[in-house]
Design an enzyme around this catalytic site. Structure first.
Site, PDB file in Angstrom:
ATOM      1  N   GLY C  31       0.797  -1.220   0.000  1.00 41.39           N
ATOM      2  CA  GLY C  31       0.000   0.000   0.000  1.00 41.39           C
ATOM      3  C   GLY C  31       0.828   1.268   0.000  1.00 41.39           C
ATOM      4  CB  CYS C 240     -24.999 -10.273 -18.271  1.00 42.17           C
ATOM      5  SG  CYS C 240     -24.278 -10.149 -19.935  1.00 42.17           S
ATOM      6  CB  CYS C 243     -23.589 -14.373 -20.488  1.00 41.60           C
ATOM      7  SG  CYS C 243     -23.111 -13.507 -18.971  1.00 41.60           S
ATOM      8  CB  CYS C 265     -20.352  -9.308 -18.646  1.00 37.93           C
ATOM      9  SG  CYS C 265     -21.377 -10.567 -17.890  1.00 37.93           S
ATOM     10  CB  CYS C 271     -19.683 -11.712 -21.394  1.00 42.00           C
ATOM     11  SG  CYS C 271     -21.432 -11.479 -21.735  1.00 42.00           S
TER      12      CYS C 271
END
Lengths: 227, 256, 291
Positions: C31, C240, C243, C265, C271
């Site tokens: 970080g 979606c 899909c 997606c 997808c």
């Protein structure tokens, strides 16, 4: 209660050729509990100067000023502040307040400062303000806009709000009408009765004769006048 | 009684020029001290040395911390000093813009110190912020407004709220009423006086306005050329100044 | 001049070493933003110069490389960067998430969970999460080093006071291993939960700002929030259209001049592979059956 021993003061005016002016020389006096002493002497004799020295407002060069066991001449600022808050009251000739603060709060403040509840402080403030004939409609306003006489009375109410064991009064009855003068004199008598030691300056001779037990002529201590 | 702040021999040079020299004093809990002097007298340098914004060349600034008692803040670690800066200390800048985040709402400005010490409940933070806005006489409805929409006096009051929200014990103020209208100044002075009394705060106020110190300060220090030339009770120093410079300063004020 | 005249993966070896050192330091202090001497790349700032330099430093000839831009393999940015490394490093490329060993991404984390054998490289525009509230770099560095993060919550506070909820929906700040507050790059906050405890190495490169930071595998990452306004990983409340996936992050696409829209997606590989496996969404021709 109030005790002065060999107290002297000079003013040094650095910006006027460092002139040194002796104003008070070798004062000793004492005021007992329940006693009221008047400072007398011609105008300019140093009555107010001496009074301001006793309040710590003017610096004292020599001697001791003992009030309730504290020597004002040697005390730290915070000790003087504590003394003024709890022991030593001063009613000056002029009211000096923060703008915008309502009269009620101005009068209640000395009591609030020593821990009196808002309710009790306001109750006593109301009593004093009515005694001194300040109309109730003015209580919520700032005294900065009041007439001179009204300001003077608010000042007295504030000065007597907390029951100080020692008090300094600078012309408390000046410019008051007969009725209000009477109220102030009775406040002084009440203070004496509860045991306050008082030093005052009174040009009003009748008032002086009525409340004061002794007189001290300040001219005796002022070299400038003697010279 | 332990002083809240004990300043000993604080000296700060800017190259060959003296910022402040050998300043010492004790400040006790509940005391308000004024520092007066003309521009360049070193009063702001001294204030910044005490508040940890400047590192003095020598001297100690001992603060009576809540947990560990008296500690020299000059030699303590920076995280500790910064922690003091957002908990027990507050700093009110002359220009509110220096003390506020102008792009953040009034509530966010007040809430920042709370969040900085770990508060994580939005509702509580907002309630406290709103409460403080009202205590400094800002309408609670302005809580989501940015300080850019506030007047100068309001900004200064917001800055005070932002500083006092974490219950500091010592407030440093640098010309807190400078640049405000006289009527706005009076209102601010009254507010400060009430807060100082009600919260039992100690404060150090740097100003060149003698009227401000007369109303707010118990004690007064007069500075000239980086040195303290006179110190004492406020009314004593103002009514019976001893030093040549203090006499000049007091006599220079226009009487109204 | 042919591409083969360039060193492997465009950058010279000294530069790659310098970048690798920054990456290692970043991995050692999760970080923490490590400054590095960002090079001029043959593309404009904002097009992923940071990510490209990190990818160049970690790519080996054996790697298989995938690039996504907002989840898609077929957008300009993804296609150019993929081609760039095809030509300068001659590495295998793929669009299949599971087949890639190094994935460079702009603004998304793939839906398919990544493995210990993979590296995810993020393109970062502004690495400093405190920047919008504190413009002084000297001050933000100090705030990081002293862990003074109250200001980060001021940002979230402002969000709630203005919108009634935390409206920050991307680049949502996180705290890493209880220490550094980090900007996860502009990924949707839907992806934030995937940052934590991820098996793959995550590397973040900011070219213009000259910073690299990193999350080693299985790092604790917590999204900042308030007790009474907890973090929520949100997405469009749809499935979606292509899909039928209910668990993936969706893009809203305008499909005609009448304002007709389609949710699908954002992760094109996810997808495509679902549709290849026989899943169908409500917008798919003849989808009545599937719905």
């Amino acid at each position: 209660m109030i005790e002065l021993k060999d107290v002297s003061k000079t003013f040094t005016l650095h910006n006027q050729g460092s002139a040194v002016i002796e104003v008070i020389n070798d004062v000793s006096l004492s005021v007992a509990k329940g006693e009221c002493v008047a400072l007398t002497g011609a105008s300019g004799a140093g009555k107010s100067t001496l009074m301001r020295m006793i309040y710590g407002n003017y610096l004292t060069q020599a001697g001791e000023i003992r009030i309730g066991g504290v020597d004002l001449v040697q005390a730290e600022p915070r000790e003087v502040i504590a003394l003024r808050r709890e022991v030593l009251g001063y009613v000056s000739q002029f009211l000096r307040v923060v703008p915008r603060v309502p009269t009620m709060e101005v009068v209640a403040e000395p009591m609030r400062a020593v821990g009196v509840s808002v309710k009790d402080a306001e109750a006593r403030a109301k009593k004093l303000l009515s005694q001194l004939n300040i109309p109730e409609r003015l209580w919520s306003l700032s005294p900065t806009t009041f007439s001179g006489g009204e300001q003077q009375r608010v000042n007295i109410a504030r000065g007597f709000a907390h029951e100080y064991p020692a008090m300094l009064l600078d012309e408390p009855t000046a410019s008051l009408d007969a009725a209000n003068r009477e109220v102030v004199l009775s406040l002084i008598e009440e203070a004496k009765a509860r045991g306050a030691a008082i030093i005052g300056i009174f040009h009003d001779e009748a008032a002086r004769d009525r409340v004061c037990d002794r007189e001290i002529d300040v001219s005796a201590f002022t070299p400038k006048m003697a010279a | 009684m332990t002083p809240l702040l004990s300043v000993q021999g604080v000296t700060k040079h800017y190259g060959r020029h003296i910022g402040c020299a050998d300043v010492s004093f004790d400040l006790y809990p509940g005391e308000v001290m004024g520092i007066v002097g003309e521009s360049g007298s070193g009063k702001s340098t001294l204030l910044n040395c005490m508040a940890g914004h400047l590192a003095p060349d020598s001297g100690q600034v001992v603060f009576d911390t809540r947990t560990d008692g008296p500690r020299d803040t000059v030699t303590m670690s920076e995280p500790e000093r910064r922690m003091l800066g957002r908990t027990d200390w507050a700093f009110v800048h002359q220009h509110a813009r220096d003390g506020l985040r102008m792009g953040v709402s009034a509530g966010g400005n007040v809430g920042e110190r709370l969040m900085a010490v770990g508060e994580r409940h939005y509702g509580d933070i907002r309630d406290k912020a709103t409460d403080w806005l009202q205590r400094v006489e800002i309408d609670a409805e302005r809580v989501d407004d940015r300080p850019t929409t506030f007047s100068g006096g309001m900004q200064q009051r917001l800055q005070i709220a932002r500083n006092l929200v974490t219950g500091p014990r010592l407030v440093f103020m640098d010309e807190p009423t400078g640049g405000l209208d006289v009527s706005v100044q009076a209102r601010l002075l009254d507010l400060l006086r009430g807060l100082v009394r009600d919260l039992g705060l100690s404060a150090i106020i740097v100003t060149h306005d003698l009227a401000v110190v007369r109303l707010l300060a118990d004690r007064l220090m007069v500075m000239k050329s980086g040195r303290v030339v006179e110190a004492g009770l406020t009314d004593q120093v103002l009514d019976d100044p001893q030093h040549a410079y203090s006499q000049l300063l007091v006599s220079s004020v226009l009487q109204v | 001049m042919s591409e083969s005249a360039y060193n492997f993966a465009y950058l010279d070896e000294q530069t790659k070493r310098m970048i690798r050192r920054a990456i290692l330091k970043g991995l050692a202090i999760p970080g923490y933003q490590v400054p590095f001497a960002s090079r001029e790349m043959p593309m404009p700032y904002g097009w992923g110069t940071g990510g490209v330099q990190v990818s160049a430093a970690v790519l080996t000839p054996e790697d298989t490389f995938k690039v996504i831009d907002q989840g898609a393999d077929d957008t300009t940015n993804a296609v150019s960067i993929r081609t760039f490394f095809e030509r300068t490093a001659d590495v295998e490329t793929t669009t299949e998430t599971s087949a890639a060993s190094v994935i460079q991404t702009r603004h998304r984390i793939p839906e398919e969970p990544l493995t210990e054998d993979q590296i995810l490289v993020y393109q970062v525009p502004i690495p400093e999460p405190l920047r919008f509230l504190e413009p002084r770099e000297s001050e933000t560095r100090k705030m990081h080093s002293l862990e003074e993060y109250g200001l980060m919550h001021v940002k979230l506070y402002e969000d709630i006071s203005r919108h009634g909820h935390i409206a920050t929906s991307y680049a949502y700040p996180v705290k890493v291993e209880g220490r550094y507050v980090m900007d996860p790059s502009p990924i949707p906050k839907f992806d934030n939960p995937k940052l934590g405890q991820m098996a793959a190495v995550q590397l973040f490169g900011a070219g213009r700002e000259q910073r690299i930071y990193a999350l080693p595998p299985y790092t604790d990452v917590v999204s900042l929030d308030f007790d009474d306004h907890p973090f929520e990983a949100s997405k469009a409340d749809q499935v979606c259209g292509l899909c039928g996936a209910e668990d993936s992050y969706l893009d809203e696409v305008i499909i005609d001049d009448q304002g007709g829209r389609l949710f699908c997606c954002s992760d094109t590989d996810y997808c495509t592979s679902r549709r290849a496996a026989g899943h169908q969404g409500p917008a798919f021709p003849g989808s009545e059956v599937a719905a």
